[in-house]
Design an enzyme around this catalytic site. Structure first.
Site, PDB file in Angstrom:
ATOM      1  N   HIS A 158      -5.314  -8.322   6.984  1.00 24.91           N
ATOM      2  CA  HIS A 158      -5.348  -7.088   8.186  1.00 24.91           C
ATOM      3  C   HIS A 158      -6.966  -7.312   8.859  1.00 24.91           C
ATOM      4  O   HIS A 158      -8.060  -7.217   8.614  1.00 24.91           O
ATOM      5  CB  HIS A 158      -5.289  -5.751   7.483  1.00 24.91           C
ATOM      6  CG  HIS A 158      -5.815  -4.922   9.096  1.00 24.91           C
ATOM      7  ND1 HIS A 158      -4.377  -4.512  10.178  1.00 24.91           N
ATOM      8  CD2 HIS A 158      -6.570  -3.447   9.205  1.00 24.91           C
ATOM      9  CE1 HIS A 158      -5.274  -3.219  10.346  1.00 24.91           C
ATOM     10  NE2 HIS A 158      -6.149  -3.075  10.005  1.00 24.91           N
ATOM     11  N   ASP A 207       6.298  -5.142  11.987  1.00 22.04           N
ATOM     12  CA  ASP A 207       4.940  -4.310  11.669  1.00 22.04           C
ATOM     13  C   ASP A 207       5.525  -2.998  11.443  1.00 22.04           C
ATOM     14  O   ASP A 207       4.787  -1.831  11.924  1.00 22.04           O
ATOM     15  CB  ASP A 207       3.991  -4.387  12.795  1.00 22.04           C
ATOM     16  CG  ASP A 207       2.068  -3.614  12.007  1.00 22.04           C
ATOM     17  OD1 ASP A 207       2.407  -4.208  11.123  1.00 22.04           O
ATOM     18  OD2 ASP A 207       1.763  -3.922  13.126  1.00 22.04           O
ATOM     19  N   HIS A 216      -0.778  -8.904  12.542  1.00 25.63           N
ATOM     20  CA  HIS A 216      -0.386  -8.768  13.480  1.00 25.63           C
ATOM     21  C   HIS A 216      -1.608  -8.823  14.221  1.00 25.63           C
ATOM     22  O   HIS A 216      -2.266  -7.627  14.346  1.00 25.63           O
ATOM     23  CB  HIS A 216      -0.315  -7.636  13.695  1.00 25.63           C
ATOM     24  CG  HIS A 216      -0.912  -6.415  12.408  1.00 25.63           C
ATOM     25  ND1 HIS A 216      -0.580  -5.174  11.849  1.00 25.63           N
ATOM     26  CD2 HIS A 216      -2.273  -6.668  11.710  1.00 25.63           C
ATOM     27  CE1 HIS A 216      -1.578  -4.215  11.048  1.00 25.63           C
ATOM     28  NE2 HIS A 216      -2.281  -5.899  10.830  1.00 25.63           N
ATOM     29  N   ASN A 262       0.234  -1.294  -0.076  1.00 24.54           N
ATOM     30  CA  ASN A 262      -0.170   0.120   0.453  1.00 24.54           C
ATOM     31  C   ASN A 262       1.137   1.120  -0.069  1.00 24.54           C
ATOM     32  O   ASN A 262       0.851   2.034   0.900  1.00 24.54           O
ATOM     33  CB  ASN A 262      -1.492  -0.119   1.089  1.00 24.54           C
ATOM     34  CG  ASN A 262      -0.271  -0.497   2.959  1.00 24.54           C
ATOM     35  OD1 ASN A 262       0.075  -1.776   2.700  1.00 24.54           O
ATOM     36  ND2 ASN A 262      -0.277   0.523   3.120  1.00 24.54           N
TER      37      ASN A 262
END
Lengths: 313, 430
Positions: B183, B309, B236, B98
């Site tokens: 996500h 992350d 995550h 992204n």
């Protein structure tokens, strides 16, 4: 958090404050209330001081109240209303802090739509910062003026039952009141539908949650209503203003459940016929106009006290 | 190219769990086997490196890194990201797509791979965008992106909101045996939120994201993975409830995997107290019980990898009222140091921790990195697990300084990093 919220003589919030820390504000404000009425207030306590009212959110009444408080104490008061369109730009807030430092302002009164914005400014400005309402976080002077109003009528806060009704979850007024009232020994009830009074509100202290007005108002000493924003309907939190009034509005029938002579309060501006019935707002039990008067006295006390602590340090 | 012999090191090979004093040989930039300390057969002209008892392991493989380049170079460039990476012993990193533009064109995948090699410090494994522009709508050219070198597919920091679209993406990915990385956060529950729901966020007056937003999306996607037979990985993961669902799915034999990041096992929501925006992350820091659940899931193998992350932001993106500040923290430099707290606390043995940050994520991404196998690139990390140091925002290698661990004392520090047999961090690094 109490220590850091008051460090360097700011008033950023009431969370964690003890009776001993709150009482001096109330005592000084009570004094200013008397002096204001007799028009004998010393008009020089803040002479030579600069107070800047910085409002990132529209609020005529709170701004005017601070302005009047500053002027009654002889301060130079400047109002800055910051266009809401630039609030999200980010640089604005810290650039503003630099500008204020250059102007050598002594007391900075801040209203902002984001929780924590006055705390962020307090890190960067040399002035003492007064939080005049930040997001859903705190509105300490409102809670102080509510407390002063209650004390004038009922003599004490200790042992009272205070019902805070309506849009509690989004309310900085409610949060500051919860911190203050529980510290002063009042029993606090939060009353409203679960979408406006979420269960997590119970973690704010020794408060009880009521989803019906009947149990929430029964035998209360004080009934505090909060403004319901129109946008809560659009967001799906309540279906309509009329349904809200039908189930959660403070009307004379429900008020009769509270103690005889229970105080009716509202931080303003009111939506008559939404959270409060007109006849209740105008009744003998209503102290809503007096709240406005006490607002000036409390803000005089806050500006004076912070200014003196500044001078002392 | 000089050959190397690492001596006097505690050698950890996470593939077979080897953890013993050993020598390690490097020839022509490639690993040439290990033997006992003091063994014969010192290659002629080889440089001897005395580890002084420190730990030598494969260069770390970080499977979740946002870089900033292309598009947000003011936050971080590939070069500055690579410097941060090697300071933390990371020699291979998977880059989220992204960016601006999003990595949804085969040429961009090749560009990222090439730019990684140009640094001479790290290898970049690019994720391909799952949807065009990472907008959650039209499917990206997964097959062509894969041919160009994309290791897996994700929209990075956004979940695919639409259930039917997610089902189709998983079904298509199944057809080319591609890994999809999600996500795990229900977008409508998370919208506008700044902190995990609970007492602290209520007190601070911050817009909230319920912890259940994670479990709700994980439950949906596990079911979709089961319908389609796709391989699905959750990035995550931060809640006990989400991890319980993943644990059950694994027990049922589904191809579900997940990673977590150091903030989720080493910090809890209290870190945001006083509106500290460096601790504003996505997903948000959770309650202590969730932190403990992440530790438990690391110990029992539910979590397949630890990723940094890493999410670089400029100071101006963070010096804002909390709800307006950008979410994310840097993590490359501190990945190993914070990870070692799991060993110090008895959650994981050291070799297992290293596996979670090297060969295990590499395997998930189809990469050969993260091993000490003979013939593999000599990507190595030498660290002393006993050195104390304090993380200081402003003093971190690389451009971005927004570490959520600012002020934290860590035990364990990287002494040296080697890429293809060249020292790229510590000592006489170029």
């Amino acid at each position: 958090m109490a220590e850091t919220l008051t460090r360097r003589h700011h008033l950023l919030g009431l969370e964690g404050m003890s009776t001993e820390e709150i009482t001096p504000y109330l005592d000084l404000a009570a004094n200013y209330a008397l002096l204001s009425r007799s028009r004998t207030a010393p008009r020089d306590a803040l002479r030579g001081r600069t107070v800047i009212n910085m409002f990132f959110e529209d609020s005529t009444r709170t701004r005017t109240s601070f302005e009047l408080a500053g002027k009654r104490l002889g301060a130079d008061v400047i109002n800055m209303t910051v266009a809401t369109s630039s609030v999200n730009k980010g640089e604005t807030l810290l650039d503003t802090a630099a500008t204020l430092n250059a102007m050598r302002c002594d007391l900075l009164v801040v209203r902002h739509a984001a929780s924590g914005a006055p705390a962020l400014l307090a890190q960067k400005v040399e002035a003492s910062v007064v939080n005049a309402g930040d997001g859903m976080h705190e509105h300490p002077t409102q809670a102080l003026l509510d407390a002063l109003t209650i004390k004038r009528h009922l003599g004490t806060l200790n042992g009272l039952t205070v019902a805070i009704c309506g849009d509690v979850g989004h309310s900085r007024v409610a949060r500051s009141n919860i911190h203050l009232l529980t510290a002063m020994g009042s029993k606090v009830r939060l009353v409203g539908p679960p979408t406006l009074v979420p269960a997590a509100m119970a973690s704010l202290g020794s408060v009880s949650i009521h989803h019906d007005m009947e149990s929430g108002l029964r035998d209360a000493d004080v009934v505090m209503t909060l403004r319901l924003q129109r946008e809560r309907m659009g967001a799906g939190l309540v279906p309509s203003a009329r349904e809200f009034f039908r189930f959660y509005g403070v009307d004379s029938r429900r008020l009769a459940l509270a103690k005889p002579g229970a105080l009716v309060m509202h931080p303003g501006p009111m939506n008559r016929g939404v959270e409060i019935a007109s006849d209740v707002a105008d009744s003998a039990q209503s102290v809503i106009q007096e709240q406005v008067e006490m607002g000036v006295a409390v803000r005089m006390a806050v500006l004076d006290r912070l200014s003196r602590m500044r001078t002392a340090s | 190219m000089t050959d190397l012999v690492f001596e006097n090191v505690r050698l950890i090979d996470p593939v077979d769990g080897h953890d013993a004093p050993s020598r390690l040989l490097v020839r022509e930039g490639r690993l040439a086997g290990r033997d006992k300390p003091g063994a014969e057969g010192m290659p002629e002209g080889a440089q001897r490196i005395d580890g002084k008892g420190a730990v030598l392991c494969p260069g770390l493989v970080d499977m979740r890194v946002a870089i900033g380049e292309p598009g947000f170079e003011y936050r971080e460039t590939i070069a500055s990201c690579a410097r941060a990476a090697v300071s933390g012993g990371v020699t291979t990193l998977a880059a989220l797509p992204n960016s601006k533009p999003a990595i949804d064109e085969p040429a961009l995948v090749r560009l990222l791979r090439g730019r990684g090699e140009e640094t001479g410090l790290v290898s970049i494994l690019p994720y391909g965008a799952l949807t065009k522009g990472c907008k959650g709508e039209e499917m990206a050219e997964l097959g062509m992106l894969r041919e160009a070198g994309a290791v897996a597919f994700t929209d990075g920091i956004h979940a695919i909101a639409d259930t039917k679209r997610m089902r189709l993406l998983l079904a298509y990915a199944r057809g080319i045996d591609a890994l999809v990385v999600q996500h795990p956060e229900d977008p409508s529950l998370a919208k506008g939120g700044a902190a995990t729901a609970g007492a602290l966020a209520t007190r601070m007056g911050l817009p909230q994201i319920p912890a259940a937003a994670e479990a709700i999306l994980i439950a949906r996607d596990i079911r979709l993975a089961e319908m389609t037979g796709a391989r699905l990985h959750f990035g995550h993961v931060s809640t006990g409830e989400g991890l319980a669902l993943i644990r059950q799915a694994k027990a049922r034999g589904l191809a579900i995997t997940c990673d977590t990041a150091p903030p989720y096992f080493a910090l809890n929501e209290e870190a945001i107290g006083e509106f500290r925006t460096y601790a504003k992350l996505s997903p948000p820091l959770r309650a202590e019980k969730d932190r403990l659940a992440v530790c438990a899931a690391l110990a029992d193998g539910t979590i397949d990898a630890i990723a940094s992350d890493h999410a670089p932001w400029d100071a101006d993106d963070k010096r804002l009222p909390f709800a307006q500040a950008s979410a994310g923290g840097t993590g490359l430099t501190t990945l190993l140091g914070v990870g070692l707290s799991l060993v110090q606390d008895g959650v994981l043995p050291l070799a297992r921790l290293i596996a979670l940050m090297s060969c295990d994520p590499a395997r998930l991404l189809g990469s050969e990195a993260g091993t000490l196998n003979e013939g593999a690139s000599a990507d190595l990390c030498l660290f002393d697990p006993d050195i104390d140091w304090v993380v200081e925002a402003g003093e971190q290698p690389g451009r971005a300084q927004n570490t959520p661990f600012d002020g934290r004392r860590l035990k364990g520090r990287v002494l040296g990093t080697w890429k293809n047999g060249q020292r790229v961090f510590g000592g006489e690094a170029a």
